[in-house]
Design an enzyme around this catalytic site. Structure first.
Site, short mmCIF file in Angstrom:
data_model
loop_
_atom_site.label_atom_id
_atom_site.label_comp_id
_atom_site.label_asym_id
_atom_site.label_seq_id
_atom_site.Cartn_x
_atom_site.Cartn_y
_atom_site.Cartn_z
N GLU A 101 -15.49 113.22 32.81
CA GLU A 101 -15.71 113.68 31.46
C GLU A 101 -16.47 112.47 30.73
OE1 GLU A 101 -12.27 115.24 29.69
OE2 GLU A 101 -12.51 117.27 30.27
N CYS A 150 -8.08 115.14 23.86
CA CYS A 150 -8.88 116.34 23.93
C CYS A 150 -10.04 116.52 22.60
CB CYS A 150 -8.08 117.77 23.63
SG CYS A 150 -6.48 117.77 24.64
N ALA A 204 12.14 106.16 18.37
CA ALA A 204 13.53 106.53 18.71
C ALA A 204 13.89 106.56 20.07
CB ALA A 204 13.48 108.00 18.28
N LYS A 236 -12.43 113.22 22.42
CA LYS A 236 -13.28 113.57 23.60
C LYS A 236 -14.28 114.67 23.25
CE LYS A 236 -12.38 116.61 26.21
NZ LYS A 236 -11.52 116.58 27.25
P1 NDP Z 1 -6.25 112.98 37.38
O1 NDP Z 1 -4.96 113.14 37.78
O2 NDP Z 1 -7.14 114.43 36.81
O3 NDP Z 1 -7.09 112.19 38.25
C1 NDP Z 1 -6.78 110.71 38.39
C2 NDP Z 1 -7.78 110.27 39.56
O4 NDP Z 1 -7.75 109.06 39.73
C3 NDP Z 1 -7.87 111.15 40.83
O5 NDP Z 1 -9.29 111.36 41.00
C4 NDP Z 1 -7.18 110.16 41.79
O6 NDP Z 1 -7.56 110.25 43.12
C5 NDP Z 1 -7.40 108.62 41.03
N1 NDP Z 1 -6.57 107.80 41.38
C6 NDP Z 1 -5.14 107.90 41.37
N2 NDP Z 1 -4.78 106.80 41.75
C7 NDP Z 1 -5.72 105.89 42.32
C8 NDP Z 1 -5.71 104.92 42.90
N3 NDP Z 1 -4.59 103.82 42.90
N4 NDP Z 1 -6.88 104.13 43.25
C9 NDP Z 1 -7.96 104.86 42.85
N5 NDP Z 1 -7.91 105.99 42.27
C10 NDP Z 1 -6.97 106.68 42.19
O7 NDP Z 1 -6.14 112.17 36.06
P2 NDP Z 1 -6.82 111.88 34.62
O8 NDP Z 1 -6.50 110.52 34.25
O9 NDP Z 1 -8.22 112.11 34.89
O10 NDP Z 1 -6.36 112.89 33.56
C11 NDP Z 1 -4.71 113.07 33.43
C12 NDP Z 1 -4.38 114.60 33.01
O11 NDP Z 1 -4.69 114.85 31.70
C13 NDP Z 1 -5.19 115.39 33.99
O12 NDP Z 1 -4.71 115.74 35.15
C14 NDP Z 1 -5.13 116.75 33.05
O13 NDP Z 1 -3.93 117.34 33.39
C15 NDP Z 1 -5.08 115.97 31.69
N6 NDP Z 1 -6.55 116.19 31.00
C16 NDP Z 1 -6.90 117.27 30.92
C17 NDP Z 1 -8.22 117.43 30.11
C18 NDP Z 1 -8.84 118.60 30.15
O14 NDP Z 1 -7.90 119.72 29.87
N7 NDP Z 1 -10.13 118.86 30.15
C19 NDP Z 1 -9.01 116.15 29.92
C20 NDP Z 1 -8.29 114.97 30.34
C21 NDP Z 1 -7.22 114.78 30.74
P3 NDP Z 1 -7.01 111.48 43.91
O15 NDP Z 1 -7.83 112.73 43.50
O16 NDP Z 1 -7.25 111.04 45.45
O17 NDP Z 1 -5.36 111.58 43.91
#
Ligand code: NDP
Length: 460
Positions: A189, A56, A123, A59
């Site tokens: 982002e 966060c 740990a 970023k």
């Molecule tokens: P997300 O779960 O938000 O997104 C993951 C993305 O990757 C989705 O679009 C998903 O597709 C895609 N995906 C998953 N598996 C595959 C695959 N095998 N092949 C291709 N695409 C795939 O995860 P992020 O990594 O973006 O972030 C993780 C978490 O961290 C967020 O959910 C959030 O909770 C937190 N976060 C919060 C932020 C904020 O508050 N501003 C900023 C960054 C992170 P599909 O939709 O089809 O599942």
């Protein structure tokens, strides 16, 4: 505290041992210590966790940095002659690192001042009351696992060449071109951040619309904004393998044929809980999908002396939620004030450009749960952009209302300052405000936010 409990506690080195020095773990340790518990905490890397070190906070600093590209352009429309501009990535990374060092030291200092014993080491659980840390065995009445999560990449051939968000904070130089894989928070982002720095960005997502789970109008608006920023969108596409060419460039081979080359690829394909090699299963702790620790509403695991909070439990993976979970755990177990964490109506934001912020139900979720849903929606060009000519920079605001009770069920925004605005709207929504409450509130003029209290006409 009952005499029995005190005697039992004296048999252990500590009342509480926390594994993980991120948001949830540090909060829990400090609050428990404030309640009089003898607390120790182990952190193998740096204090502050993902949020502070490689999430966060850095970023958001990158978002600010990236936004200057738009600001310089907009300034000209307001009469400023900006002149030639140049962006220096190493300067930003160094400035960001100084701030992260400062914050990390503050986190460690907070623990010290709270009287928490720090183990700067990894740990591992030895049994339900014992932790192995730094070559020692330490016992505790309660153990809290707050080890967070880590980026996850799909196992396609060549994926080792792909970056994750972890590496993005320390790239030695910016690539000229990049493929961002994924359509979630991190993908959207970083696509915006990098395009602001002048990197040619392609975003590839396996479905047709980014930000699955968000309101459909929000998803459409974000997708339009991404395209308007010049980000190339490849929807309904997936990588089959990544080939490293001579000189380091990467060739992406797609499922179903086709290939293209970029300087780098960022996999933003989700995160997984950090539960490997912690001794959890051996102690009898139940793990769920992707290794998440299964907990009840009091953050208790299947083992009575072991609790878990934050991303390692894969409930709602947001820092403020982990803070709440850690705080509620400490109050419940050491403060004599048992309370579950309320996971309803948690606001969140995506720091795209412009950003998204949202609280409560999407239109689709509301229609599933309520028979009579009213929708109010506004799309407008914010005053600032009447001069910049960026007519495509439209703001979206949407209210989802239960037509029977008049209660506001959800508020969604895409536009400048959306996270700042929705944080305040979230209080009203959490309190159960009605549409009539919004309507009788007087706006502040001229702002974008006043639109929340002037949306009179139902669109659905
Ligand atoms: P997300 O779960 O938000 O997104 C993951 C993305 O990757 C989705 O679009 C998903 O597709 C895609 N995906 C998953 N598996 C595959 C695959 N095998 N092949 C291709 N695409 C795939 O995860 P992020 O990594 O973006 O972030 C993780 C978490 O961290 C967020 O959910 C959030 O909770 C937190 N976060 C919060 C932020 C904020 O508050 N501003 C900023 C960054 C992170 P599909 O939709 O089809 O599942």
């Amino acid at each position: 505290m009952a005499g029995d409990t005190l005697r039992a506690m004296a048999d252990f080195d500590y009342d509480l041992f926390v594994i993980g020095g991120g948001s949830g773990g540090v909060r829990a340790a400090r609050i428990a210590a404030g309640h009089g518990a003898r607390v120790a905490l182990a952190e193998e890397y740096r204090y502050g966790g993902t949020c502070v070190i490689r999430g966060c906070v850095p970023k958001k600093l990158f978002v600010y940095a990236s936004h200057f590209a738009d600001d310089f352009r907009d300034a000209e429309a307001y009469g400023w002659r900006v002149g030639a501009t140049q962006f220096d990535w190493p300067t930003l990374v160094a400035a960001k690192d100084r701030e992260i060092d400062r914050l990390s030291a503050i986190y460690a200092g907070l623990l010290d001042r709270a009287g928490v014993t720090r183990f700067d080491a990894r740990a591992r659980l030895a049994d339900p009351h014992t932790v192995e840390v730094g070559g020692r065995r330490v016992t505790a009445r309660i153990i809290l696992v707050a080890t967070g999560g880590t980026p996850w990449k799909p196992s396609v051939p060549g994926v080792e060449y792909a970056l994750t968000s972890n590496e993005m904070f320390h790239l030695p130089s910016l690539p000229r071109t990049i493929l961002v894989v994924g359509g979630g928070y991190i993908a959207v982002e970083f696509a915006c951040i990098l395009s602001g720095f002048g990197v040619a960005v392609t975003l590839m997502y396996r479905r047709d619309k980014v930000l699955r789970g968000f309101d459909d109008d929000v998803r459409d608006a974000v997708q339009d904004h991404l395209a308007a920023r010049g980000i190339e969108l490849r929807m309904n596409a997936n990588i089959e393998r990544i080939e490293r060419l001579e000189g380091g460039r990467l060739r992406m081979h797609l499922d179903g044929g086709g290939a293209f080359e970029r300087d780098a690829v960022l996999c933003a394909t989700g995160r997984r809980p950090n539960t490997d090699d912690l001794g959890l299963r051996e102690c009898g702790v139940d793990l769920g999908p992707h290794g998440a620790i299964v907990v009840d509403e009091m953050s208790r695991t299947s083992v009575p002396s072991i609790y878990a909070v934050g991303d390692v439990t894969d409930r709602i993976n947001l820092t403020p939620v982990a803070l709440h979970e850690g705080h509620a755990f400490a109050d419940s177990v050491f403060g004599g004030k048992p309370r579950p964490v309320d996971h309803e109506c948690v606001p969140s934001a995506v720091f795209s450009q412009p950003p998204v912020a949202t609280v409560g139900l999407t239109e689709a979720q509301a229609r599933d749960r309520y028979p009579n849903v009213h929708i109010y929606r506004s799309r407008f060009t914010p005053l600032k952009h009447t001069l910049t000519g960026r007519g495509d920079h439209k703001t979206l605001m949407k209210l989802v209302v239960d037509g029977d009770s008049d209660r506001v069920l959800g508020a969604h925004m895409v536009g400048d300052d959306a996270p700042e605005i929705i944080q305040c709207i979230a209080i009203a929504v959490k309190m159960g405000a009605t549409k009539a409450d919004f309507d009788r509130t007087i706006g502040i003029h001229p702002t974008s936010a006043e639109e929340w209290v002037t949306m009179r006409t139902r669109v659905a």
